[in-house]
Design a protein around this motif. Structure first.
Motif, PDB file in Angstrom:
ATOM      1  N   ALA A   2       6.404   6.724   8.885  1.00 11.04           N
ATOM      2  CA  ALA A   2       7.011   5.769   9.816  1.00 11.04           C
ATOM      3  C   ALA A   2       5.952   4.897  10.478  1.00 11.04           C
ATOM      4  CB  ALA A   2       7.827   6.511  10.865  1.00 11.04           C
ATOM      5  N   LEU A   3       4.796   5.479  10.844  1.00 10.11           N
ATOM      6  CA  LEU A   3       3.741   4.692  11.465  1.00 10.11           C
ATOM      7  C   LEU A   3       3.198   3.651  10.489  1.00 10.11           C
ATOM      8  CD1 LEU A   3       1.857   4.089  13.835  1.00 10.11           C
ATOM      9  CD2 LEU A   3       0.377   5.938  13.029  1.00 10.11           C
ATOM     10  N   ALA A   4       2.945   4.044   9.257  1.00  2.00           N
ATOM     11  CA  ALA A   4       2.455   3.094   8.251  1.00  2.00           C
ATOM     12  C   ALA A   4       3.482   1.994   8.007  1.00  2.00           C
ATOM     13  CB  ALA A   4       2.127   3.816   6.955  1.00  2.00           C
ATOM     14  N   MET A   7       3.367  -0.396  10.980  1.00  2.00           N
ATOM     15  CA  MET A   7       2.153  -1.220  10.980  1.00  2.00           C
ATOM     16  C   MET A   7       2.181  -2.254   9.859  1.00  2.00           C
ATOM     17  SD  MET A   7      -0.666   1.555  12.221  1.00  2.00           S
ATOM     18  CE  MET A   7      -1.955   0.360  12.491  1.00  2.00           C
ATOM     19  N   ASN A   8       2.719  -1.881   8.703  1.00  2.00           N
ATOM     20  CA  ASN A   8       2.835  -2.844   7.607  1.00  2.00           C
ATOM     21  C   ASN A   8       3.777  -3.982   7.973  1.00  2.00           C
ATOM     22  OD1 ASN A   8       1.057  -1.822   5.610  1.00  2.00           O
ATOM     23  ND2 ASN A   8       2.512  -0.201   5.163  1.00  2.00           N
ATOM     24  N   GLU A   9       4.847  -3.647   8.655  1.00  2.76           N
ATOM     25  CA  GLU A   9       5.836  -4.672   9.002  1.00  2.76           C
ATOM     26  C   GLU A   9       5.380  -5.550  10.166  1.00  2.76           C
ATOM     27  OE1 GLU A   9      10.454  -5.026  10.575  1.00  2.76           O
ATOM     28  OE2 GLU A   9       9.776  -3.166   9.643  1.00  2.76           O
ATOM     29  N   HIS A  10       4.802  -4.951  11.198  1.00  3.70           N
ATOM     30  CA  HIS A  10       4.526  -5.695  12.424  1.00  3.70           C
ATOM     31  C   HIS A  10       3.069  -6.083  12.632  1.00  3.70           C
ATOM     32  CE1 HIS A  10       8.617  -5.131  13.842  1.00  3.70           C
ATOM     33  NE2 HIS A  10       8.514  -3.855  13.468  1.00  3.70           N
ATOM     34  N   ILE A  11       2.145  -5.389  12.021  1.00  2.00           N
ATOM     35  CA  ILE A  11       0.725  -5.682  12.230  1.00  2.00           C
ATOM     36  C   ILE A  11       0.163  -6.499  11.071  1.00  2.00           C
ATOM     37  CG2 ILE A  11      -1.568  -4.693  12.608  1.00  2.00           C
ATOM     38  CD1 ILE A  11       0.020  -3.654  14.859  1.00  2.00           C
ATOM     39  N   SER A  12       0.239  -5.968   9.851  1.00  2.00           N
ATOM     40  CA  SER A  12      -0.381  -6.662   8.720  1.00  2.00           C
ATOM     41  C   SER A  12       0.479  -7.791   8.180  1.00  2.00           C
ATOM     42  CB  SER A  12      -0.710  -5.685   7.602  1.00  2.00           C
ATOM     43  OG  SER A  12       0.465  -5.283   6.922  1.00  2.00           O
ATOM     44  N   LYS A  13       1.774  -7.643   8.301  1.00  2.06           N
ATOM     45  CA  LYS A  13       2.714  -8.669   7.824  1.00  2.06           C
ATOM     46  C   LYS A  13       2.369  -9.139   6.407  1.00  2.06           C
ATOM     47  CE  LYS A  13       3.761 -10.043  12.483  1.00  2.06           C
ATOM     48  NZ  LYS A  13       3.798 -11.053  13.500  1.00  2.06           N
ATOM     49  N   GLY A  14       2.057  -8.172   5.550  1.00  2.00           N
ATOM     50  CA  GLY A  14       1.806  -8.472   4.147  1.00  2.00           C
ATOM     51  C   GLY A  14       0.380  -8.859   3.797  1.00  2.00           C
ATOM     52  N   THR A  15      -0.525  -8.960   4.776  1.00  2.00           N
ATOM     53  CA  THR A  15      -1.899  -9.353   4.461  1.00  2.00           C
ATOM     54  C   THR A  15      -2.720  -8.192   3.901  1.00  2.00           C
ATOM     55  OG1 THR A  15      -2.611  -8.950   6.744  1.00  2.00           O
ATOM     56  CG2 THR A  15      -1.936 -11.197   6.180  1.00  2.00           C
ATOM     57  N   TYR A  16      -2.371  -6.962   4.236  1.00  2.49           N
ATOM     58  CA  TYR A  16      -2.980  -5.761   3.675  1.00  2.49           C
ATOM     59  C   TYR A  16      -2.000  -4.629   3.894  1.00  2.49           C
ATOM     60  CZ  TYR A  16      -4.411  -5.530   8.571  1.00  2.49           C
ATOM     61  OH  TYR A  16      -4.424  -5.561   9.939  1.00  2.49           O
ATOM     62  N   ASN A  22      -4.083   7.607   5.342  1.00  2.00           N
ATOM     63  CA  ASN A  22      -5.338   7.154   5.940  1.00  2.00           C
ATOM     64  C   ASN A  22      -5.192   6.761   7.403  1.00  2.00           C
ATOM     65  OD1 ASN A  22      -6.781   7.445   3.512  1.00  2.00           O
ATOM     66  ND2 ASN A  22      -5.919   5.534   2.785  1.00  2.00           N
ATOM     67  N   LEU A  23      -4.127   7.203   8.053  1.00  2.00           N
ATOM     68  CA  LEU A  23      -3.906   6.897   9.468  1.00  2.00           C
ATOM     69  C   LEU A  23      -4.020   8.160  10.306  1.00  2.00           C
ATOM     70  CD1 LEU A  23      -0.807   4.509   9.295  1.00  2.00           C
ATOM     71  CD2 LEU A  23      -3.175   3.889   9.751  1.00  2.00           C
ATOM     72  N   ILE A  24      -4.504   7.995  11.512  1.00  2.00           N
ATOM     73  CA  ILE A  24      -4.546   9.084  12.472  1.00  2.00           C
ATOM     74  C   ILE A  24      -3.991   8.549  13.783  1.00  2.00           C
ATOM     75  CG2 ILE A  24      -6.925   8.566  13.154  1.00  2.00           C
ATOM     76  CD1 ILE A  24      -7.310  11.556  13.670  1.00  2.00           C
ATOM     77  N   ALA A  25      -3.212   9.338  14.441  1.00  2.00           N
ATOM     78  CA  ALA A  25      -2.668   8.962  15.743  1.00  2.00           C
ATOM     79  C   ALA A  25      -3.200   9.936  16.787  1.00  2.00           C
ATOM     80  CB  ALA A  25      -1.145   8.996  15.712  1.00  2.00           C
ATOM     81  N   ALA A  26      -3.607   9.402  17.908  1.00  2.00           N
ATOM     82  CA  ALA A  26      -4.131  10.235  18.990  1.00  2.00           C
ATOM     83  C   ALA A  26      -3.803   9.569  20.314  1.00  2.00           C
ATOM     84  CB  ALA A  26      -5.642  10.406  18.830  1.00  2.00           C
TER      85      ALA A  26
END
Length: 109
Positions: A2-4, A7-16, A22-26
């Protein structure tokens, strides 16, 4: 996943692409930095940390893992670029900090 996905939808918006493996939440970046350096450093190691950084990072790294922090300057003046690139250290500045750590008898990480 869900986090990935978020982030793909709202942060990278298709750029990467973010991969959940490879994600860590803290609870804040200090917890992430602590966990990373607890895993990868030994006493008498040197940590190369780009400046500016939160002042507690240096104390925590020295107190918890007995490593010495070497600040790495980021681009300034004529080297300065648009945000966020202006906060990235150059290869030359990383190498200078690495050499300083080695000259001090420490292993840079």
């Amino acid at each position: 996943d869900a986090l990935a996905d978020f982030m793909n939808e709202h942060i990278s918006k298709g750029t990467y692409s973010f991969d959940s493996d490879n994600l860590i939440a803290a609870a804040g970046c200090n917890a992430v930095i602590d966990n990373i350096f607890l895993c990868i450093t030994d006493p008498r190691d040197a940590v190369l940390l780009p400046r500016p950084y939160y002042a507690a990072f240096e104390f925590d790294i020295q107190a918890k893992v007995q490593a010495k922090v070497f600040g790495v300057d980021t681009a300034t003046g004529s080297e300065s670029k648009a945000w966020p690139e202006k906060y990235y250290p150059t290869v030359d500045k990383l190498e200078a900090a690495r050499k300083k750590a080695i000259d001090a008898g420490l292993r840079p990480k």
